[in-house]
Design a protein around this motif. Structure first.
Motif, PDB file in Angstrom:
ATOM      1  N   ILE A 230      36.755  24.168   5.964  1.00 53.51           N
ATOM      2  CA  ILE A 230      36.687  23.417   7.252  1.00 53.51           C
ATOM      3  C   ILE A 230      38.077  23.527   7.690  1.00 53.51           C
ATOM      4  CG2 ILE A 230      36.134  21.367   8.365  1.00 53.51           C
ATOM      5  CD1 ILE A 230      33.622  22.683   7.834  1.00 53.51           C
ATOM      6  N   THR A 231      39.136  23.005   6.915  1.00 52.89           N
ATOM      7  CA  THR A 231      40.456  22.987   7.405  1.00 52.89           C
ATOM      8  C   THR A 231      41.026  24.323   7.876  1.00 52.89           C
ATOM      9  OG1 THR A 231      40.641  21.300   5.618  1.00 52.89           O
ATOM     10  CG2 THR A 231      42.562  22.137   6.721  1.00 52.89           C
ATOM     11  N   ASN A 234      39.514  25.048  11.053  1.00 48.75           N
ATOM     12  CA  ASN A 234      39.641  24.326  12.318  1.00 48.75           C
ATOM     13  C   ASN A 234      41.140  24.308  12.839  1.00 48.75           C
ATOM     14  OD1 ASN A 234      37.183  23.279  12.355  1.00 48.75           O
ATOM     15  ND2 ASN A 234      37.592  21.233  11.383  1.00 48.75           N
ATOM     16  N   PRO A 239      39.718  21.374  20.010  1.00 42.93           N
ATOM     17  CA  PRO A 239      38.979  20.470  19.330  1.00 42.93           C
ATOM     18  C   PRO A 239      37.375  20.555  19.578  1.00 42.93           C
ATOM     19  CG  PRO A 239      41.087  19.398  20.473  1.00 42.93           C
ATOM     20  CD  PRO A 239      40.830  20.910  20.479  1.00 42.93           C
ATOM     21  N   ASP A 240      36.840  21.055  20.915  1.00 41.84           N
ATOM     22  CA  ASP A 240      35.584  21.351  20.870  1.00 41.84           C
ATOM     23  C   ASP A 240      34.989  22.047  20.000  1.00 41.84           C
ATOM     24  OD1 ASP A 240      36.711  23.040  22.515  1.00 41.84           O
ATOM     25  OD2 ASP A 240      35.731  22.754  24.213  1.00 41.84           O
ATOM     26  N   ARG A 242      35.573  22.466  16.709  1.00 45.81           N
ATOM     27  CA  ARG A 242      35.825  22.268  15.432  1.00 45.81           C
ATOM     28  C   ARG A 242      34.593  21.917  14.792  1.00 45.81           C
ATOM     29  NH1 ARG A 242      41.344  18.741  16.706  1.00 45.81           N
ATOM     30  NH2 ARG A 242      42.609  20.816  17.111  1.00 45.81           N
ATOM     31  N   LEU A 243      34.750  22.064  13.581  1.00 45.57           N
ATOM     32  CA  LEU A 243      33.786  22.173  12.452  1.00 45.57           C
ATOM     33  C   LEU A 243      33.562  20.551  11.958  1.00 45.57           C
ATOM     34  CD1 LEU A 243      33.233  25.429  10.819  1.00 45.57           C
ATOM     35  CD2 LEU A 243      31.957  24.658  12.914  1.00 45.57           C
ATOM     36  N   LEU A 244      32.641  20.117  11.290  1.00 40.98           N
ATOM     37  CA  LEU A 244      32.693  19.014  10.258  1.00 40.98           C
ATOM     38  C   LEU A 244      32.015  19.305   8.961  1.00 40.98           C
ATOM     39  CD1 LEU A 244      31.790  15.900  12.843  1.00 40.98           C
ATOM     40  CD2 LEU A 244      33.800  16.471  11.899  1.00 40.98           C
TER      41      LEU A 244
END
Lengths: 413, 81
Positions: A230-231, A234, A239-240, A242-244
């Motif tokens: 993920i890091t 990202n 920002p819009d 990006r994953l969580l």
């Protein structure tokens, strides 16, 4: 011509309030169009229409609370859109008019069938006639019967019944009929949304604990690779985009379901219906208290970006208190995650009629044995609560292991 | 953009996400997410909104500089200076 009914949005729903009519008589409607908004204990739900056709007429006024199954609107289906002489005259349902025929309880004397005095002890009815409360609306039975009827519009009477306004407080000889706005002005402020929500949760969870023989498993998963993935993703994303970590949980769960399909489906009327589609319900906490677990449709078929977009959209709408009927009724399994500010683990309560719920505790750096060394790794505890009527611990263990295994290969999700 | 405007914009975006928390009631030096009771999705929503509003990248690597209200405000001011 067919009637569009107040839908049931979950086992615990008995009635709903039509709050918005989003289409007008004469409008063309297509299957899937949002036609109305209905307020339930869980918030405002957008209701979709199930057929193509023309909206003929609304049968229920906005602001009216009606039981599940009440016709809300008539829809002329596209198939027979020509004028249809056989159309039954749609009779506006008026289930909420208080029954003026009910005899006032305050005046039992003339008919008292149980004279006091010696005699066989027969349980005396409390009133002249046994009052039969209408199960679909408790509020109404609490409205006192009208002594001498004031002139009042049907809509106003319905609102009075819903809001608990005592009609006997109204002057019967008022110069003009009492309108809906008069009643609205008298109505007490609605009880807090939170208590409604709490009641809805209590009803569903009581049913779950009563009917579902839960069994529980837990398993520690190494999330180091998942978080690194993920890091890295990202780092180059706006920002819009990006994953969580949550999307990886969802995707890993959807994959694991393919291996242990009896975790995915519903148990109703004594039978398990395994679902081909994977619609993962995502437990989302509400700021006002309580939580809902609406579905992310076809979790297994969406790629990570699409799933993230769906999740953002869903959470934004849930936070705004607005979601779709299908999202509440069609989840096939639930995921609940404590996020990164929670505690080590949680044991979910299955949301009926589903048969499994997976919990993810808060990830943290913890000691982990690798080879012969103890190293710090980012770990979390996965838990499973599943339905013993459908599966057992061995299959549940396989399922949790599969989720953990998929999280070791995030780039393949 | 003046510092007052940045301050107001941050307050506005936070209010959008956590309308039940008054700015006056929080400790601006403490953990932003705990003070406003926001989760990782809310924080991402906040970062997205601020990034759009100020035309900033708001990279994830800078998240440690955004841990409290005051820190986030200082971060935005430094980027806008």
């Amino acid at each position: 011509m067919s009637a569009f009914l107040m839908p049931s949005l979950g086992a615990d729903m008995e009635a709903g309030t039509l709050v918005e009519q989003l289409m007008s008589p004469g409008d063309n409607v297509r299957r899937g169009d949002v036609i109305a908004a209905v307020e339930t204990q869980k918030g405002v739900i957008e209701i979709e229409v199930f057929e193509d056709g023309v909206l003929e007429d609304w049968l229920v006024d906005p602001g009216t609370k009606v039981p599940v199954g009440t016709p809300l609107a008539m829809i002329r289906s596209a198939a027979n859109s020509a004028a249809d002489p056989d159309t039954p005259e749609p009779e506006a349902p008026q289930p909420h008019d208080p029954k003026p025929a009910s005899v006032p309880r305050e005046d039992p004397a003339p008919h008292d069938p149980a004279p006091k005095g010696p005699g066989p002890e027969v349980p005396a009815p409390e009133g002249p006639f046994p009052e039969i409360p209408m199960p679909e609306d408790r509020a109404r039975s609490e409205v006192k019967p009208i002594q001498s009827r004031p002139r009042i519009s049907p809509a106003a009477r319905r609102l009075a019944a819903q809001t608990g306004v005592d009609l006997s407080r109204l002057a019967p000889g008022a110069a003009r009929p009492i309108t809906r706005s008069d009643i609205a002005a008298m109505a007490k402020p609605k009880p807090e949304a939170q208590s409604d929500m709490r009641a809805a949760i209590a009803a569903a969870m009581s049913r779950s604990k009563r009917e579902i023989p839960h069994y529980y498993l837990s398993h520690t998963v190494d999330l180091t690779k998942a978080e690194a993935f993920i890091t890295a993703e990202n780092a180059t994303r706006a920002p819009d985009e990006r994953l969580l970590l949550g999307v990886l949980y969802l995707k890993a769960l959807a994959r694991a379901v393919k291996k242990v399909p009896e975790m995915n489906g519903t148990f109703e009327e004594g039978h398990f219906h395994q679902s081909e589609a994977v619609h993962a319900g995502l437990a989302i906490a509400l700021r006002s208290g309580g939580l809902v677990a609406p579905a992310l449709f076809d979790t297994d078929r969406q790629n990570l970006d699409d799933l993230m977009t769906s999740m953002r959209d869903l959470i934004a709408r849930v936070r705004a208190g607005r979601y779709r009927a299908r999202e509440l009724s069609d989840a096939t399994i639930t995921l609940t995650s404590l996020g990164d500010r929670g505690v080590d683990q949680l044991y979910g309560v299955i949301y009926p009629p589903q048969v499994a719920i997976v919990g993810v505790g808060t990830p943290a750096l913890r000691p982990w044995v690798e080879g012969k060394k103890v190293v710090p790794r980012l770990t979390a505890t996965l838990t499973l609560a599943a339905d013993h009527r459908v599966s057992d611990g061995r299959r549940g263990a396989l399922f949790l292991s599969a989720i953990a295994k998929h999280l070791q290969d995030p780039e393949t999700l | 953009m003046t510092e007052t405007n940045i301050d107001a914009a941050l307050a506005e975006e936070l209010h959008r996400i956590a309308p039940d928390i008054a700015l006056d009631d929080i400790d601006r030096t403490q953990d932003l997410r705990e003070e406003f009771d926001i989760d990782s999705m809310d924080f991402l929503t906040l970062v997205t909104a601020l990034g759009k509003r100020f035309d900033l990248d708001m990279p994830e690597a800078d998240y440690p500089k955004m841990q409290s209200y005051d820190a986030l405000l200082a971060y935005l001011r430094s980027k806008m200076a």
